[in-house]
Structures are given as C-alpha cells and as structure tokens.
Design an enzyme around this catalytic site. Structure first.
Site, mmCIF file in Angstrom:
data_model
loop_
_atom_site.group_PDB
_atom_site.id
_atom_site.type_symbol
_atom_site.label_atom_id
_atom_site.label_comp_id
_atom_site.label_asym_id
_atom_site.label_seq_id
_atom_site.Cartn_x
_atom_site.Cartn_y
_atom_site.Cartn_z
ATOM 1 N N LYS A 77 -64.772 50.200 -85.800
ATOM 2 C CA LYS A 77 -65.655 49.368 -85.892
ATOM 3 C C LYS A 77 -66.562 48.758 -84.648
ATOM 4 O O LYS A 77 -65.550 48.476 -83.961
ATOM 5 C CB LYS A 77 -65.492 48.321 -87.194
ATOM 6 C CG LYS A 77 -66.598 47.679 -87.798
ATOM 7 C CD LYS A 77 -67.072 48.647 -88.937
ATOM 8 C CE LYS A 77 -68.305 48.262 -89.779
ATOM 9 N NZ LYS A 77 -68.486 48.610 -91.050
ATOM 10 N N ASP A 100 -74.512 49.667 -89.711
ATOM 11 C CA ASP A 100 -74.064 48.390 -90.463
ATOM 12 C C ASP A 100 -75.084 47.559 -90.640
ATOM 13 O O ASP A 100 -76.189 47.849 -90.485
ATOM 14 C CB ASP A 100 -72.580 48.039 -89.924
ATOM 15 C CG ASP A 100 -71.721 47.608 -90.849
ATOM 16 O OD1 ASP A 100 -71.089 48.157 -91.954
ATOM 17 O OD2 ASP A 100 -71.778 46.250 -90.973
HETATM 18 N N1 GLU Z 1 -70.860 50.970 -91.841
HETATM 19 C C1 GLU Z 1 -70.700 51.912 -92.804
HETATM 20 C C2 GLU Z 1 -69.287 51.651 -93.512
HETATM 21 O O1 GLU Z 1 -68.712 50.238 -93.507
HETATM 22 C C3 GLU Z 1 -70.765 53.414 -92.539
HETATM 23 C C4 GLU Z 1 -69.856 53.797 -91.554
HETATM 24 C C5 GLU Z 1 -70.351 55.036 -90.868
HETATM 25 O O2 GLU Z 1 -71.241 55.904 -91.369
HETATM 26 O O3 GLU Z 1 -69.710 55.444 -89.859
HETATM 27 O O4 GLU Z 1 -68.654 52.391 -94.042
#
Ligand code: GLU
Length: 445
Positions: free
Chosen positions: A126, A166
């Site tokens: 992340k 996100d």
């Molecule tokens: N931000 C999204 C999550 O919390 C998607 C992450 C992604 O697609 O890599 O899962």
C-alpha cells in the site's frame, strides 16, 4: 486473552509505538488465527507470525511540487511493501490528508490477507501521500502525481510491485502516474491497475469493489434464504466504492437511502438510483469533497456534520474510510432493526463496533467484502501480461465466482458450532493459510 498471545501483542506494540491503526489490524488477525496457529509447531518454530507483522520494506520520500501560484509545496510519499510470498506487492495508493505510516502499514497488512483470499497470485502493499486533492486544479494534480512518481518509479514494476487507486486516487491520477512511469522507464508495461480502457485497463475495474461487496452481501443473505429485494441500505461515502455498490444494489432490487461526505450525509427516502447515482461521479469530479449539493438538486434531506448510521435500515455498508462506524453507531443501527453490517471500506468499523455487530447481528470484514476491487486488478494484470482483453461479461462472471469462493472460504474456516459464521475468523484464517504455506516453502528470507 491467552498469556502467550498477550506477550506476542505486547511485543508488537513495543516495536510499533503509537501506530494505533496498524496495531488494531494486527490484533484482529492475531486473535482470529491464534488457536489455529498454535496447532502448527513448525510455524511457531519459523517465527512466521513475527515475520508476517513486519513489512518486507518501507519506502518514505519527499515529494516537492509547484502549485498554480508558483509556490513550492512539500508532501511526504510512502510505499509499504508488506509481503511478497504469493506474488508481487499489490495494493492501492491513497492521497488523503490523514495518510501516515501507521495507516499505510495497517492497509498493507490487511491487503496481504485480502489478496490471498482472492486466490490470485498477488502479495500485499500500500502507498500514498498526505497530499490533499481537495480544491486542487487539474494541473496541480498532474504535477503532484509526476513528482510522486519521480521517486516511486524506481521501487515498482510489473513483476515487483503493482499499485492501483484508493481514496483520492482514481482514473485521472493513475493516468498521470502511469504516464510518468512510462516516460522515466521508457517501457509500456502493466505496472498499474485501474488504468483507462484505452491503455490497458480492464472492463469492470471501476465498479469492481462496489459490485463485489454487493455480490458478497448477496451470498451472506442467501445463506439465510434471503435476498436483496426490497432491502433498505445505508451507504457512507460517495466515491468509487459507494457508486459501484449503489449501482449493483439497485439493480438487484434493493433501495439505497444514504450517501455521505466529510460535510454530512444525504437521506433520500425515494432511493438513490439512476441519474442520482451518476451524479455521485459529478460530485467527485468537482474535487470539493462535499455531498450537500445532492440535497438541493434532488430535493433530499441533508444532515450536516452527521453520519448515516442513525437511520433505520436493513443493511449498513460503510464505504468511506477506516473506523468510520463506532460502537455507538453499531448500537443505533442494531436498535433500529439493522440485520447486517458489511465493511466495504478497509476496517470501516472500530474493533468494538465489529465485535458488537458480529455478536448480535451478521458482520463481515473489509478484507472479504471489498476484495472484488483488487480481484479485478489481478485480472487486469493477467490481461496485460497476456496482451488480451476480456469482455465485460467474462470479467463480471469471474468477479462473481471469486466473491462466491471467498464467501465459501469464510464459511469453511469461520463456521461455529451453532452454525453461525464468524466472518472475521473465517476471512483471517482463510487469508492467512496460503501466505503461511508460501512463506514456509520459501525459507527464512
Ligand atoms: N485500494 C483497493 C483496495 O483497498 C484496490 C487495490 C488494488 O486494486 O490493487 O483493495
């Protein structure tokens, strides 16, 4: 709490002082898997859990950029590469004033188990910045994204770390970051997911988190011989997740009555459907981070400074940010007849709210409910690597199958003697097993 577990958590707390959100996420997982973990001495000997709560790598960097007035601004950028046991680091990038290391460590940790639950080969990561997109011009957003990528590009790659969107990062921001990466590396690869359709993005990716959440809720209801028809639903947020959830819930016959923003919430007794759902996109694109204009445009009620959890609804789905639904909110919802709370935001409920909802009604955690987003990201990676483009129907069918499988995994590991499913336990053990076995197979690295 068993004394060994307490000692373990004390150690994690001492090692990560002040990182409340990260500690909350670790505590939830550790409590869920502890008995299961104790049954495997080889895991303990390998200090698997000690290794799992430590990110493999954290990158923190300065992001200097120039605003429209010519003033130089400085933000902080991060990428937490948490776990690569089952695939390249994978997870979103968040631009929000609340972003800090604790928050991103919690999100990267959760992402590891969530990605494992999808059954696709993706590790957990992340990233983000404390940059606040509110009120910024398009050119300021572009310059910030380019400055952010001027450092991040050296840490990511299609087989190393694949970011996505996100909070505060949607199609526009991904376009600007992807463009900068391509320029710096001089290569066109699937290094991001959530890309535009014109340059390698997948069908259904924008809708995937919200659609997946509703497919998961449908499975939860089906187990009780129930369905979504005629159900009233409170959603929070008005971004990508709430938008997708409103679309699918409405299509399946439910009535969505609330959305919310930092300014308060909207209650629309007639239901948020059709053009009203699309209006959420306009609100988002305005960059003002408010929902109040909805009330004026469609003649609905607006409750300034309040959260939607005070309304009587059948189902509540937090779709905004961590810890947005607390114990009092859960109490109010339950007392007014709510039967199901499903987190579409990551850790949308406080630990107390989740415990209360799991005990008195039905509760499912974000890492299971919202896994549809990253699942379709995984499908985007596959399509990019194979240089093919699956149809909308193909992707939607795969997404439904993945959400059904995740629900089955939760039921498999979370079924209690009473027959009730403990979704927190089911999701945590279900996500843990594959990562644990992969780490054991790969030795102490
Ligand atoms: N931000 C999204 C999550 O919390 C998607 C992450 C992604 O697609 O890599 O899962």
């Amino acid at each position: 709490m068993d004394s060994k577990m307490k000692a373990f958590m004390d150690g994690v707390r001492q090692h990560n002082p002040g990182e409340d959100e990260f500690l909350q996420a670790v505590q939830e997982v550790v409590e869920s898997i502890w008995d299961f973990y104790q049954q495997n001495p080889a895991w303990q000997k390998a200090s698997l859990l000690e290794r799992m709560v430590e990110p493999e790598r954290v990158v923190m960097f300065r992001v200097p950029w120039v605003d429209d007035r010519g003033d130089v601004k400085v933000n902080r950028g991060y990428r937490v590469e948490f776990n690569s046991a089952i695939g390249p680091y994978k997870g979103g990038i968040r631009f929000h004033s609340s972003v800090n290391l604790s928050g991103l460590k919690f999100l990267g940790f959760e992402q590891t188990f969530k990605n494992s639950l999808t059954s696709l080969p993706m590790g957990g990561g992340k990233g983000g910045s404390d940059f606040n997109p509110r009120g910024k011009s398009d050119m300021e957003i572009m310059r910030f994204c380019q400055a952010f990528m001027a450092e991040l590009f050296r840490h990511i790659g299609p087989n190393t770390d694949v970011p996505a969107g996100d909070i505060g990062v949607g199609g526009r921001e991904i376009g600007y970051m992807f463009g900068m990466y391509k320029k710096l590396r001089n290569e066109f690869t699937g290094v991001f997911t959530g890309k535009g359709r014109e340059y390698g993005g997948s069908q259904v990716r924008p809708e995937a988190t919200g659609f997946g959440a509703i497919y998961f809720v449908r499975e939860m209801l089906a187990l009780k011989q129930d369905d979504l028809k005629g159900k009233t639903i409170a959603l929070s947020g008005f971004g990508n997740v709430a938008w997708g959830a409103a679309l699918k819930a409405t299509e399946l016959g439910a009535k969505v009555v609330t959305i919310s923003g930092p300014d308060g919430y909207i209650y629309d007794a007639e239901g948020i459907s059709g053009a009203k759902i699309n209006y959420m996109l306009e609100l988002r694109a305005s960059n003002m981070d408010v929902v109040a204009p909805y009330a004026e445009k469609f003649g609905a009620q607006f409750f300034p400074g309040k959260k939607p959890w005070e309304q009587a609804v059948d189902i509540a789905i937090p779709c905004a940010i961590q810890n947005e639904l607390n114990e009092n909110d859960a109490r109010m919802l339950i007392d007014k007849g709510c039967k199901l709370i499903a987190e579409a935001s990551n850790m949308g409920c406080t630990a107390e709210a989740a415990t209360l909802a799991a005990a008195e009604i039905t509760f499912a955690p974000g890492k299971a409910v919202n896994a549809g987003g990253v699942a379709v990201s995984g499908l985007e990676m596959s399509q990019n690597n194979m240089r093919i483009d699956w149809t909308r129907e193909e992707i939607d069918a795969k997404l439904q199958q993945i959400m059904t499988n995740i629900h089955q995994t939760c039921a498999r590991y979370g079924k209690e003697p009473s027959g009730k499913i403990n979704y927190i336990k089911g999701a945590n053990i279900g996500g843990f097993v594959k990562v644990a076995e992969a780490m054991m197979a790969q030795g102490v690295v």
